[in-house]
Write an enzyme that holds these catalytic residues in place. Structure first.
Site, mmCIF file in Angstrom:
data_model
loop_
_atom_site.group_PDB
_atom_site.id
_atom_site.type_symbol
_atom_site.label_atom_id
_atom_site.label_comp_id
_atom_site.label_asym_id
_atom_site.label_seq_id
_atom_site.Cartn_x
_atom_site.Cartn_y
_atom_site.Cartn_z
ATOM 1 N N ASP A 149 7.090 77.084 39.535
ATOM 2 C CA ASP A 149 5.858 77.811 39.255
ATOM 3 C C ASP A 149 4.751 76.907 38.716
ATOM 4 O O ASP A 149 3.813 77.374 38.085
ATOM 5 C CB ASP A 149 6.119 78.940 38.247
ATOM 6 C CG ASP A 149 6.749 78.437 36.959
ATOM 7 O OD1 ASP A 149 6.995 77.217 36.836
ATOM 8 O OD2 ASP A 149 6.996 79.265 36.057
ATOM 9 N N LYS B 262 7.055 74.287 19.590
ATOM 10 C CA LYS B 262 5.627 74.600 19.540
ATOM 11 C C LYS B 262 5.115 74.404 18.113
ATOM 12 O O LYS B 262 5.682 74.941 17.162
ATOM 13 C CB LYS B 262 5.381 76.046 19.980
ATOM 14 C CG LYS B 262 5.732 76.324 21.435
ATOM 15 C CD LYS B 262 5.517 77.792 21.766
ATOM 16 C CE LYS B 262 5.914 78.080 23.214
ATOM 17 N NZ LYS B 262 5.745 79.511 23.554
ATOM 18 N N ASP C 52 0.228 75.917 35.069
ATOM 19 C CA ASP C 52 1.380 76.819 35.103
ATOM 20 C C ASP C 52 0.894 78.157 35.664
ATOM 21 O O ASP C 52 0.000 78.782 35.094
ATOM 22 C CB ASP C 52 1.921 76.980 33.685
ATOM 23 C CG ASP C 52 3.113 77.921 33.586
ATOM 24 O OD1 ASP C 52 3.370 78.688 34.537
ATOM 25 O OD2 ASP C 52 3.781 77.917 32.539
#
Length: 366
Positions: free
Chosen positions: A111, A162, A223
């Site tokens: 993707d 993250k 993305d």
């Protein structure tokens, strides 16, 4: 023989309802299924055999390529139970045909739209005698991604979660979803359990002192996991901001030869109009994807949206950042707000949804 694995097993939940009936890599982007754009780039890079690591609606991949006649061998590794990204890679590796332990294998996420130079990353992998080479890209705001810091030689130092604070943003480099594995390292991934290549395999290799390098580039990267990113990626291919061997010269729109577009309509921003669709007078379609056999009536305005196949949009209706599922009908004079997603088969009557008010009289007797 140069071989590759493409990870295409995800359900694409962020793109529903488009993915309710079609795996994300098989959705049309700039006139072709996204997986075909990836296949074309792999062939240009000299790949002779590719393995699809499938799971969700796996049979549709074989259906897509049943008449594929180009000089590329395609195999299908079906994931019967959840294996994670690492397990999916290991499951697909059993279908590889090369026998050399030091042979490099390309691995792509299914993707990611990327301008990475695949021959270049393969060459750097071999030159460095790397165990794994990761394509890394820089992003303006890395807080939504795991971080991958490297030293001055490009060797990966860590895989960080993250960041939650500015101080944790020690780099703007992130994993771009394209890897090269040396075959022996690929074969060492455990095959008996679910495993994440990002959270387990890569960090373990770094901790073991293995030769894990980053290949950082400034090339195009996106993305395609959300509806807005999906339509932007498609429009970027049409306009030439991103490239694919399947897309011709940059253009403001890609209109299928069987589609009918009224001369007064404006189709701009890299929009695509699918086969047998009809776009009426004074319609505006900007940076959007109109699927096959869609009817857009007079004066409708569609911005940064997706209208799936066999649907209709009524006159003077306005769509902005909207996803319309297949076989749906949006009546005249609707005004659909951003982030709205219409399930497949939904029917909205005329003036059924509006952000602003309407002066039409109330039909109810008071």
């Amino acid at each position: 023989m140069q071989e590759a694995i493409i990870l295409v097993g995800g359900k694409g939940t962020r793109l529903r309802p488009l993915t309710n009936h079609t795996p994300k890599p098989l959705l049309n982007v700039a006139g072709s299924s996204f997986i075909r754009h990836q296949i074309a780039k792999l062939m240009d890079a000299g790949v002779e055999h590719v393995v699809f690591a499938t799971s969700y609606l796996a049979s549709l991949f074989e259906e897509e390529f049943k008449d594929f006649t180009q000089d590329l061998r395609i195999s299908y590794a079906v994931e019967e139970v959840p294996l994670g990204t690492g397990g999916a890679i290991r499951n697909a590796a059993r279908m590889l045909r090369g026998g050399s332990a030091d042979e490099p294998v390309l691995i792509l996420n299914g993707d990611i739209l990327s301008g990475v130079d695949m021959p270049a990353i393969l060459a750097r992998h071999v030159e460095r005698e790397a165990d794994v080479t990761l394509h890394l890209t820089r992003v303006p705001d890395p807080r939504a991604f795991g971080l991958v810091p490297t030293d001055e030689d490009g060797r990966v130092l860590a895989f960080l979660e993250k960041p939650k604070t500015p101080e944790e943003c020690v780099t703007d480099q992130i994993n771009a979803g394209c890897y090269v594995f040396t075959r022996s390292v690929l074969d060492a991934i455990p095959a008996d359990r679910e495993i994440s290549v990002e959270q387990e395999t890569f960090p373990q290799l770094v901790a073991q002192g293995r030769r894990v390098f980053g290949h950082t580039t400034e090339e195009y990267w996106r993305d395609l996991g959300t509806p807005l990113a999906f339509v932007h990626g498609s429009s970027d291919l049409v306009t030439g901001k991103a490239t694919s061997p399947l897309v011709g010269r940059p253009a403001d729109a890609l209109i299928h030869p069987t589609a009918i577009v009224d001369p007064t309509a404006q189709v701009t921003g890299g929009s695509t109009i699918g086969p047998h669709s009809v776009v009426g007078p004074h319609v505006v379609v900007d940076r959007s994807i109109i699927g096959a056999s869609v009817t857009v009536a007079e004066g409708a305005r569609i911005h940064e949206s997706v209208v799936d196949h066999d649907s209709s949009i009524g006159s003077e209706s306005v769509l902005h950042e909207v996803v319309v599922g297949c076989h749906s009908h949006v009546g005249a004079h609707n005004e659909l707000p951003a982030q709205l997603r219409l399930s497949c088969g939904i029917r909205i009557p005329a003036q059924g949804v509006r952000v602003s008010g309407t002066a039409v009289a109330c039909p109810t007797i008071h």
